[in-house]
Design a protein around this motif. Structure first.
Motif, short mmCIF file in Angstrom:
data_model
loop_
_atom_site.label_atom_id
_atom_site.label_comp_id
_atom_site.label_asym_id
_atom_site.label_seq_id
_atom_site.Cartn_x
_atom_site.Cartn_y
_atom_site.Cartn_z
N SER A 252 0.83 -1.21 0.00
CA SER A 252 0.00 0.00 0.00
C SER A 252 0.86 1.25 0.00
O SER A 252 0.58 2.23 -0.72
N ASN B 80 0.98 4.06 -2.98
CA ASN B 80 0.70 5.46 -2.67
C ASN B 80 1.87 6.37 -3.05
O ASN B 80 1.68 7.57 -3.31
N HIS C 121 -4.94 3.49 -8.08
CA HIS C 121 -3.56 3.00 -8.04
C HIS C 121 -3.09 2.61 -9.44
O HIS C 121 -1.93 2.85 -9.81
N ARG D 270 -2.02 5.69 -11.33
CA ARG D 270 -0.75 6.25 -10.85
C ARG D 270 0.43 5.41 -11.35
O ARG D 270 1.43 5.96 -11.84
#
Length: 699
Positions: free
Chosen positions: A19, A23, A87, A90
């Protein structure tokens, strides 16, 4: 350990959280930050503990229990990205930003190949790679790649990538790497870079194949098609056909190019043939290895551009190419791999020369056994003289270095005399006979092969026994007789009593004699390597031809004498190198070790026997009353065993590895040896009587 591997291991100790990684993915970050994120992502994949991968596209089939943890983590990552569009966006943006700025041509065309044309230069470059850290702040994918795949185990999980994973990873990276149409690839695509890389590699292969030292060693028949001349033009025609979208012309040119690559590969392989007449150079071997590696890279790149677009075959071709690049990254950091690859052929050259020489040290009947015993008696007589010269050098009281140097010269001159007289010193035989035995090991898999190998072992042990017995039978009585003669003529022994006492203290079994004897076995083996190297160097530079035909040699020696000198040196260079190097090592190794504070000595069984006999002659019958004398006497057979055993074991190991042999039939061989020992125990020491030939019927 290279800095990159150290950094990877340090990073793996930390628990990377997926995670947090997702991020941290920032498409707007700088180039270095994006590359650091990729490195951390690969480190997360390498963590040893697998995660429970969620079911995702292409994962319906059950996975084997042996699936590498990295693949389970990769599936888990892809499934997480499929479930979380934010996600996915990104990560996709970060990868596209990296792809837009990175140059992958050097990775396809240059990565994994030596930039130096010599082993010394390549060694320096690899040491620099291991010692100096790399930086992720680069636009060159070839420089970034070792930081991404920094673990030698990466190749195993990359190899295990299946088609479903390759398809999903290709979709994440973008459509260009895997799914660009086979013909007419757009500029900047992976297919376009692959075509450019093929042209660059073809030019490099052609340049290497047309080098004078390489071309002159190739088989003329392999060069009949002139493959190295045609490679660059063929690769350029293929690129133009692919760019223009002419599928038929591209396929035809690719077939022709592959034929040229096969011809180039055969020509490069012919260089390794005929090394007995021409010798071999490790720099030349490095050049040939690089040539064949570039040919394999071209083959791999051809598969990536010629397979149908979007097909499983194309994805698999890119997967195989990635695996080869990961393996190249690991090998480029390995100094051991450099030496093991480049010196394997030189080791085989040395082993084969030693095997040829070793055949002369193996006796197979009573006549040869008796001849070996006579040669050993002659060698023992020379070593008797060596023993007294050694005591005389010690009496001069020279410094450690000069004492060791003249002791080494004493040994070297003695060994050369033995060689020129065609006598023998037994402890020099194992390093030569072991390769001869290794040459027979290939027969173990054949019918009755074990019996033939056992015959060779028996012959070898018997020959070695004759050599040692002959040396000791001559050296000890002769030294003792000279001592007694000197006492009778001069009134005192030739060896002073204090030197004799030192002999009893130094040769005793209660001291480090056995360790020194093992070290001497290493020196005996080393001299055989030096002999093989010296002969290879002599042949490589064609010095025999220079002696025979050089105008100055012809003017000084005349044609007939120059020819005889050339033949003599060609026949004796190996023996002279072995004997001189062994003598100097026996004398200088203890002196050099003493410089570093290491109390190392050598223990040669024949020389030790001569010294012990000299001590007995000096101390007289009183020595027989001392336990120290008997401890020294007990050490002699063990010294001989270690001299012979260590030298033989090392030479045998090198010979087996240089031939690529792995003796899997050891149990069969040991069983055959035990059976021969029970059936004919004396055959290991004494040759059996030859059976008379059968008389013809009616004779």
């Amino acid at each position: 350990m290279p800095w990159t591997a150290w950094a990877a291991r340090r990073a793996r100790r930390a628990t990377w959280d997926l995670s947090a990684l997702l991020n941290a993915a920032d498409p707007r970050a700088g180039q270095a930050e994006r590359h650091v994120w990729l490195i951390r992502l690969l480190e997360w994949l390498r963590q040893p503990h697998a995660v429970a991968a969620d079911a995702g596209p292409g994962d319906e089939a059950p996975r084997p229990a042996t699936t590498p943890p990295a693949l389970l983590r990769l599936r888990h990552l892809l499934n997480v990205l499929d479930r979380h569009p934010e996600h996915h966006a990104r990560v996709l943006g970060l990868l596209q930003a990296c792809r837009a700025e990175i140059d992958g041509l050097a990775l396809l065309a240059d990565f994994g190949f030596a930039r130096q044309r010599s082993v010394g230069g390549e060694l320096g470059e690899r040491m620099q790679m291991r010692l100096l850290p790399g930086t992720p702040d680069t636009a060159d994918l070839a420089a970034l790649f070792p930081l991404l795949f920094s673990d030698p185990a990466d190749a195993r999980w990359v190899e295990a990538l299946d088609d479903s994973l390759l398809e999903r990873v290709g979709a994440l990276l973008g459509t260009q790497p895997l799914d660009t149409p086979a013909l007419g690839p757009p500029a900047g695509s992976w297919q376009a870079m692959a075509l450019d890389a093929i042209v660059i590699l073809a030019l490099q292969v052609a340049a290497a194949g047309l080098l004078g030292p390489v071309r002159q060693r190739m088989d003329p028949q392999a060069l009949a098609e002139r493959p190295f001349d045609a490679l660059p033009r063929s690769s350029e025609r293929l690129r133009e056909a692919m760019r223009s979208g002419d599928e038929a012309a591209a396929l035809q040119e690719a077939q022709y190019l592959r034929g040229l690559l096969d011809a180039a590969r055969r020509a490069a392989g012919s260089v390794r043939q005929g090394i007995d007449d021409r010798g071999i150079s490790v720099d030349l071997l490095l050049e040939m290895d690089q040539l064949t590696a570039r040919v394999r890279r071209i083959d791999a790149l051809l598969a990536t551009v010629l397979e149908p677009a979007g097909s499983a075959d194309r994805r698999r071709a890119w997967g195989l190419l990635l695996q080869s690049l990961v393996e190249a990254a690991s090998e480029r950091r390995s100094i051991r791999a450099l030496f093991s690859r480049q010196y394997s052929m030189l080791a085989r050259r040395i082993a084969e020369r030693s095997a040829e020489t070793g055949e002369h040290y193996i006796t197979r009947d009573r006549a040869e056994w008796k001849a070996m015993l006579r040669k050993a008696l002659g060698g023992g007589a020379v070593i008797a003289g060596t023993t007294f010269v050694k005591f005389w050098i010690v009496a001069l009281g020279l410094s450690a270095f000069w004492g060791g140097f003249w002791a080494g010269m004493n040994y070297a001159v003695s060994f050369v005399i033995v060689h020129l007289a065609h006598w023998t010193v037994a402890t020099k035989q194992p390093a030569m006979t072991a390769p001869a035995l290794a040459a027979r090991m290939g027969e173990l898999g054949k019918p009755e092969g074990a019996e033939r190998v056992v015959d060779e072992v028996v012959h070898l042990i018997r020959s070695q026994t004759a050599g040692i017995v002959g040396n000791l039978m001559m050296v000890a009585p002769l030294v003792l007789a000279v001592q007694l003669l000197g006492s009778w003529l001069g009134g005192h022994a030739l060896v002073p009593a204090h030197e004799a006492e030192y002999v009893l203290k130094s040769l005793t079994l209660l001291g480090p004699t056995l360790a020194y004897a093992a070290l001497t076995g290493v020196l005996l083996f080393s001299s055989s390597l030096i002999a093989g190297w010296a002969e290879n160097w002599f042949v490589l530079h064609r010095l025999d031809s220079a002696i025979r035909w050089h105008p100055r040699a012809l003017r000084w020696l005349g044609a007939g004498r120059a020819g005889r000198w050339a033949s003599w040196w060609r026949a004796n260079i190996s023996g002279l190198a072995a004997n001189v190097s062994l003598g100097l090592m026996l004398g200088l190794v203890p002196a050099l070790a003493l410089f570093f504070g290491l109390p190392i000595e050598v223990r040669h069984v024949t020389l030790s026997a001569g010294q012990l006999a000299a001590a007995l002659g000096s101390l007289g019958s009183a020595a027989l009353q001392q336990p120290a004398f008997w401890w020294c006497l007990a050490a002699l057979p063990l010294t001989g065993l270690l001299n012979v055993g260590v030298s033989f074991a090392l030479a045998f190991r090198v010979a087996l590895r240089s031939r690529g042999l792995r003796v899997r039939e050891r149990a069969t061989l040991w069983a055959a040896l035990r059976a021969r020992l029970r059936r004919e125990p004396m055959s290991f020491l004494w040759p059996p009587r030859e059976k008379p030939p059968d008389r013809p019927a009616g004779g």
